[in-house]
Structures are given as C-alpha cells and as structure tokens.
Write a protein that holds these residues in place. Structure first.
Motif, short mmCIF file in Angstrom:
data_model
loop_
_atom_site.label_atom_id
_atom_site.label_comp_id
_atom_site.label_asym_id
_atom_site.label_seq_id
_atom_site.Cartn_x
_atom_site.Cartn_y
_atom_site.Cartn_z
N LEU A 270 5.84 -13.11 6.66
CA LEU A 270 6.39 -12.27 5.88
C LEU A 270 6.82 -10.89 6.56
O LEU A 270 6.21 -10.32 7.65
CB LEU A 270 5.24 -11.79 4.95
CG LEU A 270 4.75 -12.94 4.09
CD1 LEU A 270 3.45 -12.56 3.19
CD2 LEU A 270 5.94 -13.34 3.16
N GLY A 271 7.80 -10.15 5.86
CA GLY A 271 8.06 -8.96 6.47
C GLY A 271 9.13 -8.27 5.37
O GLY A 271 9.07 -8.74 4.37
N GLY A 272 9.76 -7.20 5.50
CA GLY A 272 10.48 -6.64 4.69
C GLY A 272 11.85 -6.34 5.29
O GLY A 272 12.27 -6.39 6.43
N CYS A 273 12.79 -6.31 4.41
CA CYS A 273 14.34 -6.09 4.93
C CYS A 273 14.97 -4.79 4.07
O CYS A 273 13.91 -3.81 4.16
CB CYS A 273 15.26 -7.24 4.30
SG CYS A 273 16.73 -7.64 5.31
N CYS A 274 15.96 -4.82 3.69
CA CYS A 274 16.48 -3.57 3.04
C CYS A 274 15.55 -2.66 2.31
O CYS A 274 15.07 -2.92 1.31
CB CYS A 274 17.71 -3.69 2.25
SG CYS A 274 19.04 -4.33 3.43
N GLY A 275 15.51 -1.25 2.67
CA GLY A 275 14.46 -0.40 1.69
C GLY A 275 13.17 -0.61 2.02
O GLY A 275 12.21 0.13 1.19
N THR A 276 12.58 -1.11 3.01
CA THR A 276 11.16 -1.38 3.16
C THR A 276 10.50 -0.66 4.55
O THR A 276 10.80 -0.86 5.61
CB THR A 276 10.68 -2.86 3.52
OG1 THR A 276 11.50 -3.49 4.46
CG2 THR A 276 11.06 -3.73 2.23
N SER A 277 10.07 0.53 3.96
CA SER A 277 9.53 1.38 5.36
C SER A 277 8.02 0.78 5.63
O SER A 277 7.85 -0.07 4.97
CB SER A 277 9.25 2.67 4.44
OG SER A 277 8.31 2.80 3.53
N PRO A 278 7.34 1.67 6.58
CA PRO A 278 6.11 1.15 7.10
C PRO A 278 4.95 0.99 5.82
O PRO A 278 4.29 0.39 5.76
CB PRO A 278 5.56 2.09 8.06
CG PRO A 278 7.15 2.57 8.52
CD PRO A 278 7.90 2.58 7.61
N ASP A 279 5.22 1.89 4.70
CA ASP A 279 4.27 2.03 3.72
C ASP A 279 4.32 0.44 2.99
O ASP A 279 3.55 0.10 2.51
CB ASP A 279 4.78 2.91 2.68
CG ASP A 279 4.66 4.33 3.16
OD1 ASP A 279 3.76 4.48 4.12
OD2 ASP A 279 5.05 5.42 2.69
N TYR A 280 5.73 -0.10 2.79
CA TYR A 280 5.73 -1.52 2.41
C TYR A 280 5.05 -2.37 3.13
O TYR A 280 4.52 -3.33 2.58
CB TYR A 280 7.35 -1.67 2.06
CG TYR A 280 8.06 -0.98 1.08
CD1 TYR A 280 8.25 -1.53 -0.23
CD2 TYR A 280 8.34 0.31 1.35
CE1 TYR A 280 9.05 -0.96 -1.13
CE2 TYR A 280 9.30 1.19 0.44
CZ TYR A 280 9.49 0.45 -1.08
OH TYR A 280 10.03 1.07 -1.90
N ILE A 281 5.17 -2.50 4.25
CA ILE A 281 4.46 -3.40 5.28
C ILE A 281 3.06 -3.30 5.18
O ILE A 281 2.28 -4.34 5.15
CB ILE A 281 5.03 -3.25 6.78
CG1 ILE A 281 6.54 -3.39 6.92
CG2 ILE A 281 4.30 -4.43 7.69
CD1 ILE A 281 7.07 -4.70 6.36
N ALA A 282 2.71 -2.00 5.08
CA ALA A 282 1.29 -1.71 5.15
C ALA A 282 0.78 -2.43 3.61
O ALA A 282 -0.45 -3.17 3.70
CB ALA A 282 0.78 -0.28 4.97
N GLN A 283 1.36 -2.30 2.82
CA GLN A 283 0.92 -2.98 1.40
C GLN A 283 0.89 -4.48 1.58
O GLN A 283 0.01 -5.19 1.03
CB GLN A 283 1.87 -2.48 0.18
CG GLN A 283 1.51 -1.00 -0.17
CD GLN A 283 0.48 -1.11 -1.00
OE1 GLN A 283 -0.29 -1.91 -1.63
NE2 GLN A 283 -0.13 0.40 -0.84
N ILE A 284 1.95 -5.11 1.96
CA ILE A 284 1.99 -6.45 2.23
C ILE A 284 0.97 -6.77 2.97
O ILE A 284 0.30 -8.09 3.03
CB ILE A 284 3.18 -7.17 2.44
CG1 ILE A 284 3.60 -8.51 1.74
CG2 ILE A 284 3.78 -7.26 3.90
CD1 ILE A 284 4.95 -8.73 1.66
N SER A 285 0.64 -6.33 4.20
CA SER A 285 -0.41 -6.74 5.21
C SER A 285 -1.83 -6.47 4.56
O SER A 285 -2.58 -7.43 4.79
CB SER A 285 -0.22 -5.74 6.26
OG SER A 285 -1.37 -6.01 7.33
N GLU A 286 -2.09 -5.65 3.60
CA GLU A 286 -3.26 -5.25 3.13
C GLU A 286 -3.73 -6.34 2.17
O GLU A 286 -4.84 -6.81 1.86
CB GLU A 286 -3.33 -4.02 2.32
CG GLU A 286 -4.52 -3.63 1.66
CD GLU A 286 -5.80 -3.77 2.55
OE1 GLU A 286 -7.14 -4.06 1.96
OE2 GLU A 286 -5.68 -3.29 3.79
N LYS A 287 -2.51 -6.85 1.11
CA LYS A 287 -2.76 -7.60 0.08
C LYS A 287 -2.75 -9.36 0.67
O LYS A 287 -3.27 -10.02 0.04
CB LYS A 287 -1.61 -7.71 -0.61
CG LYS A 287 -1.27 -6.28 -1.50
CD LYS A 287 -2.43 -6.03 -2.43
CE LYS A 287 -1.99 -5.15 -3.48
NZ LYS A 287 -1.64 -3.77 -2.99
#
Length: 806
Positions: A270-287
């Motif tokens: 899992l990861g992020g593409c357009c518009g995904t800052s470290p905050d987004y990755i933190a959320q997906i990692s935590e969940k």
C-alpha cells in the motif's frame, strides 16, 4: 533483497510505500517546468526532509526520485547523456536517507512515447532506454524496482524485460486504469495481471488512476487470478482548485480508513499517489499495522491473452477453437501475399475467423522464399492492433518464436514443444522467459509413438523438465497427436486415450488438430465433428480447426451445453440467434465480397479497419471512376473516421485502433490534398492552438488530439509542451485562433490553465477554450472558465466541432 526474501516479506507483512514526492517537492520550492531529478540533486536537503518524513510516517519502502529519469524524459532538459549518473546519484541519496531499516525501490515510469505495435518507438529501443536507467539505479544500490503509472501494457512489458535482462532483483509493476477499468491502450486489470505475472513481475497492481474507492474494484478484480502479491497506490480522491491551488477532496484520515479495506480485498503493498503527503501515509500505516496480508486464492486457471482480452482454457470453460487458417500450406493467395510482403489475405482470414467464433488465432507463416522472422513480426504487429483474440505462435524455428513472443503485447500460446532434444533445449527457456503457455507435442527424436501409453510417458518427461522453469500443469496444453484413421484405424482411439489420461488423471488441458484425423477420406466434416464430440466427452479443452465449418462450430456449442460448460446455454442461444438459416439466407442475398463493394464502401472500410495498404489504391480507383476528391472525403473518409470514433466511444475500439484509423485518414488526405486545394474547396479551417501548459512536459495525449483534429479538417498549430502563457496568447493573437486547447497531466501544473484563460480574457481574445488531461474533469473546466472539457481525443473532436458551430 532477493526475490525469495521479497516474497517471504510480503507473505508475512504489509509493505507501506511512500506518497506523492512530486507535490511535496513543489511545496519545498521545486519550480514549475524544472527537471525534478536535476533540481533534487542541486537541493538534496529537500529530498532528505520529504523521505525522512515518509519513513517516520510508516513507510518501510521509499521510491527513488527518478520518475522522469529515463533518457527520453531527461533529453527534454538536455540531460539525456547524464542518465546513468543522475539515476545513480538519486538512488544513492535515497539509500542514505533510508538507512538499514527501510528499502529503496528504483522508480521507473513512462517515456511518454507509444511502443510498437501500438506506436512508432521500436520495442527493443524502449527496452534499451529502460536498461540505461536501470544501470544507474543498480549502481546506486536500489533494493528492488517499481515500474509505475504505466498507461500501455507494451511499455510495461518493455520496462519489466529491461529489469529482468539487467539483474535478478524483485520488480513490481503498477498500471494506471481509467474509470472504465481500462488502460489507455485498452487493457483490463485481469489481463494486465496475467500478462505481467507470467512475464516475471514479483508484484502487480495499480497506482494513480482513481481514488481509493474506485481502486478497490480494480484490486478485487485482480485478486482471484493473482499468483503474486498485489499493490495499490491510489490518489487522495480527485483534484480541485481552491484559491488558485490544487487540493484533493479526500483528507488523510478518510484516506487511511481505506487501508483495511485494501487488505481485505487482497492488497499486500500500500502507498499513496497524487495528493498524499506523509500525513496520509501515517494514517494508512496506523490503520493497517495490526493486519496481515490475505493469502492468494489458490484458484486453478489456464489463460492466454491479447493486450485487451483474456481467454480461459479448460476448468469448466467452453471448448476453445484455435483458428487454423493463417497458414500458407495449400493457400496460394496467402503464399503470394507473403512473398510480396502484403498482409491483405492475413487481414481477410483473421477477420473471417473472428467473425466465425474462433477463440484464439494460430499464426504460421513458414514457407520457402520469405524471411520467416520478418514476416512473423509483421503479422504479429498487424494482428495485435487488428483483433482482440490471443495468438498462438506456430513455427518450427526457435528464433522466430522468440522474436514473436518478445514483440507480442500479451501472453501467447506456443505451438509447440516436443521431446526432441533441440526443441526442448532451445524452446523451454524461451517460453519461460516470456511467460508463454505452450503445447506439449508428445513426440521425440525417435518419432511419433503409436500408443497412448508411450505418448503419456513423453508428456511426463517434458513436464518434469518444464517444472524446473517454473511451469505448472495450468501452463501447458497437451496435443493428443491424432494421426489419420485412413492409415491407422487405431489412431483416433489412441488419441482419445491420451486426452482422457491428461484431463482425468494427469490434470492438464488438451488440444487436437481436427483435420488430421480425416485426411484422405470423403465428407471429412462428419469424421471431424464426430471425433470432436468424442474428444469433448474425454475432457478435450481446445481444438485446432476451421471455425467456418458450421458442422464443427454447431457441435462445439451443443457440447458445451451438454457438459455444463455453457451456463444457461447463453453462448448456444446467442450462436444460433446470429446464425439461424432465415437470417443467414437474408444476409447472403445482400452480402457482398470486398471486391463487389462500391468503391466508396471500400474506402470507408479501409479507414474503419486501419487498412493503410489499400487506401491509396482505392482512392485512385474512385478518382478514375469519376469521383471528385471532395466526394471521397465527404462520403467515405469523414464517415469512416466518424465510425472509428463511435467505436472508440463505445469501448469497442481503443487507442491503437483510433490511431490506426487516423493514420489511414492522414495518408488518404495527403494523397488527395493537392487535388482538394487546386480545384475544389474542402475546408473546415477553424484554427486551433494546442499546448501542454507551462511546467508540464507530458504530451502524448495532446499529440493524439492534434492528429485527430487535423484529420477532421481543423487547422491545428501544435505549440508543444511546457509552453508559457505569453507564447500561447501571442500565437492566438497572431492567428486569430478559434480554439485554444490546453493539456496538463500533473496536479501541480493544472492551475496554469486558469492563468492562460485569465490572460486571454485580459487580452480581449475571443477564442474558445477546451481543456483535457489525466487530472482534469468537467467540474474543473467550469471552475476555471473553460468552454469545455474532453476526456479523450475523440471527445476533443466532438467538442471542437461544437465550439466552432456556434
């Protein structure tokens, strides 16, 4: 990390990738239009900050900052000669940032060019472009490779082969699909997965494309057929313009809530593409930190593919007819065409077999007096654009088979590999390298075994060797090797015994060449059809046959119903609804062969079918028959390209067919142009300026729009890519342009469109604005004051016509 370790890690853990490095670089000062790779090397602290934040947010793998690191992209900044150096330094920089507890993936992305057989860039030239970049990434010590944002399955294949031919590191491949779950060149998620995992990808999936909600459907479609881990890297929803800045409509917390859903449907990465800052990755990692990946569904399936279609074989699927007609043996017209380098008869035979219900097309061009490899490549190129059906590559030459498999943009079937020493030693490594299925022919250097027991032993011997190359029983098809009953009355029975043993005991698919059994006998269709029915009862999966034989075809559909391989008799009903005698008799009375068609219809069909070989001949014939140039344009060419557009609109055609039709149109116009402008008037000379906006160097979509508009008679001025607002306005004033078309692929450059529109209004321009690009939608067009939005090239034509008719 080697492939075994990579697979083990993803069996036990969820891998978290980083997010949108490009937009993070923009926040830290990357100027629009600047080469990101060069700028990062001049400002390394920016990448240190970004990637450190991603690692702190939970990323256990980060991508090197080499998205535009291939020589084609770097050449746009005059840096192509520094490709290896740039990639090495950027990979090394990320390795230093990552430290011992985070992996670095060498990031590889599109060249921006279409690859043969869909485009003009030679396939091996594309492979070489990627190999150069890979060399630098390897010198920078990346841990694995990440091929991403691929719009074209053929370019994904080129990049994947480049990695495989350069090293043994793991490689992930990520495609980009539209809202209809197709790539730019028409590949669906399941077909992409089967092609790429067969070719050797260690993980396959999707990035960019859509937000998390839409991507769940793509991952769900892939998972049942996945033999490798699946990856998902969605956008943060859809982009919007707020206070002249691009923002996305999904917050970090909502984005992270999709993490468990992706794990549930089968994602391992899992990861992020357009518009995904470290905050987004933190959320997906935590969940997802407490979750484990779902195991692959151990579904048994056998499949071959074209670039646009998968055909499943055996396992309760209907019997597959392999069309045998593209073979010069006994076909004087085909022989003559192949000697002359023409493909007209190949076109006819392919079309006929598709229309008659073939599931796969066998391609054999072996005959004296031609270069078989060159001819095979020409035919594979043609058919890859012309038909949706997968191909069966049929040749006695390993070199010819390898050349065809390398070019073919799908997963092909090889006909065939026997136990003959030279065949098995040369062909098995070739088949394995390109991920092809193959037909086992149970004969050896001692000849054809007469008994079923002897043949079955050879099948086991060949399969034992094939297993060493990673083949399973789902990847092979055994030819029962039927001989003629007029010579040996036991021939059919021995073959049926082989079929039954393969399907009931050994557990693999089977195939026979129907016509062999009846050779030398009268009324051969009866023998062929009876033998087909007996074979189906024994578990036969495929038959090489002439699909134009009504007796064979009708029996196939009937048997599918009787053995429950045709649910609710749907295929049977459809077949006979389309082929009932009353309908066929009516059609027969009005159907004409191509030679009997009026010349206007032949020109029309040439455009629709992408037939560049005959278009000039047809036009000259029409002129000699008294047709005026404008009549040819208005009555044949324009209706033809309109038909291509309608087929594209309805998703019956995809980008390759759209381009082929446009190329035929262009060739026809070039031939007619001197006549059109010396004696007559055929004009729709509305002036259109096209440009990719400042800061954006992507132009493949804009180039296709340019080609299509010119073929519809518009006077198009292509200003290129990374074009300043000042140049666009200046050119529009100089030409008194009717339309200004703007393209942007990146969220960071789409705001430039509004700047151009505002500047045009201030300058008093009356031109209408139409916009397009991967990150653009109708709402954005309304928001910035554009006169219209088009999602693709054909929509752009319709929009331009609408804007110039008011």
């Amino acid at each position: 990390m080697d492939k075994k370790q990579f697979k083990q890690f993803l069996t036990e853990n969820i891998m978290i990738l980083d997010g949108a490095t490009g937009t993070e670089l923009q926040k830290l000062g990357l100027p629009k239009g600047e080469c990101p790779e060069k700028w990062v090397l001049e400002h390394p602290d920016t990448l240190v900050e970004i990637q450190t934040n991603y690692i702190k947010s939970g990323s256990n793998a980060i991508l090197s900052c080499t998205f535009g690191g291939n020589s084609t992209k770097l050449n746009e900044f005059g840096l192509g000669d520094k490709t290896v150096e740039i990639n090495k330094k950027l990979a090394a920089l990320s390795k230093n940032i990552a430290g011992p507890n985070c992996l670095v993936a060498g990031d590889i992305a599109p060249t921006g060019l279409l690859i043969e057989p869909f485009g003009s860039l030679a396939f091996d030239a594309a492979v070489d472009i990627y190999k150069e970049q890979i060399r630098g990434l390897l010198e920078g010590r990346v841990d694995f490779f990440f091929i991403e944002t691929m719009l074209d399955i053929q370019e994904a294949r080129a990049a994947l082969l480049a990695v495989k031919e350069s090293c043994d590191l793991p490689v992930c491949v990520s495609m980009t699909f539209d809202n209809n779950m197709r790539t730019l060149t028409g590949t669906d998620p399941v077909t992409a997965l089967i092609i790429l995992q067969s070719l050797g990808a260690d993980a396959v999936g999707c990035n960019c494309s859509v937000g998390p909600d839409g991507m769940l459907d793509i991952i769900s479609a892939m998972k049942p057929y996945a033999r490798v881990p699946i990856l998902a890297k969605p956008n943060a929803g859809m982009p919007k313009l707020v206070d002249n800045k691009t923002v996305f409509d999904m917050g970090a917390e909502e984005f992270g809530s999709y993490g468990p859903k992706f794990i549930e449907v089968g994602a391992n990465i899992l990861g992020g593409c357009c518009g995904t800052s470290p905050d987004y990755i933190a959320q997906i990692s935590e969940k997802t930190k407490a979750l484990k990946p779902s195991p692959n569904i151990q579904s048994k399936f056998s499949a071959v593919t074209s670039s646009k279609k998968t055909v499943f074989i055996g396992d309760n699927n209907p019997l597959v007819i392999v069309g045998e007609r593209i073979n010069p043996t006994g076909k004087k017209k085909l022989q003559q065409d192949l000697i002359l380098g023409n493909t007209l008869e190949v076109r006819r035979l392919a079309t006929e077999q598709v229309d008659k219900g073939a599931g796969i097309l066998d391609v054999n061009v072996g005959m004296p007096g031609i270069d078989e490899k060159e001819t095979m490549l020409k035919v594979v190129n043609l058919l890859s654009n012309m038909v949706d059906l997968p191909l069966c590559i049929d040749s006695s030459s390993p070199d010819v088979i390898e050349a065809a498999l390398r070019l073919y943009p799908g997963r092909a079937l090889i006909n065939s590999i026997s136990a003959e020493k030279i065949k098995i030693e040369k062909l098995l490594p070739i088949a394995a390298k390109y991920g092809a299925m193959f037909v086992i022919l149970p004969l050896s250097d001692d000849g054809v075994p007469k008994t079923a027991i002897q043949r079955c032993r050879l099948v086991e011997d060949i399969y034992d060797i094939a297993q060493k190359y990673g083949y399973t029983k789902s990847d092979i098809v055994v030819d029962g090797l039927v001989m003629t009953v007029s010579v040996d009355e036991n021939a059919a029975l021995e073959t049926l015994e082989v079929i039954e043993w393969c399907s009931r005991t050994f557990g693999c698919n089977t195939i026979v060449g129907l016509s062999n059994v009846s050779f030398g006998l009268p009324e051969r269709n009866w023998i062929n059809s009876a033998f087909l029915a007996m074979g189906i009862c024994k578990g036969l999966s495929m038959a090489i046959a002439n699909p134009s034989s009504d007796m064979v075809s009708n029996l196939k559909f009937a048997c599918d119903v009787l053995i429950k391989h045709d649910k609710s008799a749907n295929n049977y009903i459809k077949h006979f609804a389309e082929n009932n005698p009353d309908k066929k008799n009516k059609e027969h009375n009005i159907q004409k062969s191509p030679a009997q068609m009026p010349i206007e219809e032949r020109i029309f069909e040439a455009v629709v079918k992408g037939n560049s070989e005959e278009i000039i001949t047809f036009i000259d014939e029409a002129l000699n028959n008294g047709k005026s140039p404008s009549e040819i344009v208005d009555n044949s060419l324009i209706p033809g390209i309109n038909k291509v557009g309608h087929l594209y609109d309805s998703k019956e055609y995809f980008l390759p067919q759209l381009i082929k039709g446009a190329e035929v149109m262009k060739k026809a116009f070039s031939h007619l142009e001197p006549l059109l402008y010396t004696g007559e008037s055929y004009t729709n000379k509305s002036k259109v300026i096209l440009a990719t906006v400042k800061g954006d160097i992507h132009d493949i979509g804009k180039n296709i729009v340019c080609l299509m508009l010119r073929n519809y008679g518009f006077d198009v001025y292509d200003l290129g890519k990374d074009v300043s607002t000042e140049l666009i306005i200046s050119k529009a004033q100089e030409l008194n342009a009717d339309i200004i078309g703007l393209s942007a692929l990146m969220t960071t450059t789409m705001v430039e469109m509004k700047n151009v529109i505002n500047a045009a209004k201030q300058a008093g321009l009356q031109a209408k604005f139409m916009i397009g690009g991967a990150v653009i939608d109708e709402n954005y067009a309304i928001e910035i004051g554009a006169d219209g939005y088009s999602k693709d090239a054909y929509e752009a034509v319709k929009l331009a016509q609408k804007l110039t008719s008011t």
